[in-house]
Write a protein that holds these residues in place. Structure first.
Motif, PDB file in Angstrom:
ATOM      1  N   UNK A  26      -2.097   7.698  -6.171  1.00 29.53           N
ATOM      2  CA  UNK A  26      -1.749   8.151  -4.825  1.00 29.53           C
ATOM      3  C   UNK A  26      -1.495   6.956  -3.906  1.00 29.53           C
ATOM      4  N   UNK A  27      -2.344   5.944  -3.972  1.00 27.25           N
ATOM      5  CA  UNK A  27      -2.155   4.744  -3.161  1.00 27.25           C
ATOM      6  C   UNK A  27      -0.839   4.057  -3.502  1.00 27.25           C
ATOM      7  N   UNK A  28      -0.547   3.958  -4.799  1.00 25.62           N
ATOM      8  CA  UNK A  28       0.700   3.345  -5.234  1.00 25.62           C
ATOM      9  C   UNK A  28       1.896   4.117  -4.690  1.00 25.62           C
ATOM     10  N   UNK A  29       1.859   5.433  -4.806  1.00 22.84           N
ATOM     11  CA  UNK A  29       2.966   6.266  -4.328  1.00 22.84           C
ATOM     12  C   UNK A  29       3.128   6.130  -2.819  1.00 22.84           C
ATOM     13  N   UNK A  30       2.017   6.139  -2.079  1.00 23.61           N
ATOM     14  CA  UNK A  30       2.098   5.995  -0.626  1.00 23.61           C
ATOM     15  C   UNK A  30       2.649   4.626  -0.231  1.00 23.61           C
ATOM     16  N   UNK A  31       2.236   3.577  -0.936  1.00 21.78           N
ATOM     17  CA  UNK A  31       2.769   2.243  -0.664  1.00 21.78           C
ATOM     18  C   UNK A  31       4.278   2.207  -0.924  1.00 21.78           C
ATOM     19  N   UNK A  32       4.684   2.807  -2.024  1.00 26.86           N
ATOM     20  CA  UNK A  32       6.105   2.813  -2.379  1.00 26.86           C
ATOM     21  C   UNK A  32       6.918   3.620  -1.355  1.00 26.86           C
ATOM     22  N   UNK A  33       6.381   4.753  -0.923  1.00 29.15           N
ATOM     23  CA  UNK A  33       7.063   5.568   0.095  1.00 29.15           C
ATOM     24  C   UNK A  33       7.179   4.775   1.401  1.00 29.15           C
ATOM     25  N   UNK A  34       6.117   4.066   1.774  1.00 32.96           N
ATOM     26  CA  UNK A  34       6.154   3.249   2.990  1.00 32.96           C
ATOM     27  C   UNK A  34       7.176   2.135   2.894  1.00 32.96           C
TER      28      UNK A  34
END
Length: 90
Positions: A26-34
């Motif tokens: 989830x953290x990885x996905x949120x970082x990538x989305x940001x």
């Protein structure tokens, strides 16, 4: 053979591992989305800047066209007046 306590302990360990992996994902996905959002915002800003420049160019070109049309009309009117004067003098 595993007893109920062992099974519960394994279940808790697996849930903890799964929760940690889900959290990392989830953290990885949120970082990538940001990161993607920032990149796209920069691109949108560049496109907006280009559109603004094109609008300025369009306005300038339209004014030049209008001025040229007006000058041609004035030249035609002056040409007619000169021809009329030449005919009166001749």
């Amino acid at each position: 053979m595993l007893n109920q306590n062992d099974i519960n302990l394994l279940k808790n360990m697996m849930e903890t591992v799964i929760d940690e992996r889900l959290s990392k994902t989830e953290d990885f996905i949120l970082d990538e989305v940001g990161r993607t959002q920032t990149y796209l915002e920069n691109k949108i800003d560049q496109v907006q800047k280009n559109i603004d420049e094109l609008n300025q160019y369009y306005r300038i070109t339209k004014l030049e066209h209008d001025n040229t049309t007006l000058l041609l009309k004035i030249i035609d009117e002056l040409t007619k007046r000169v021809e009329e004067l030449e005919n009166k003098i001749a």
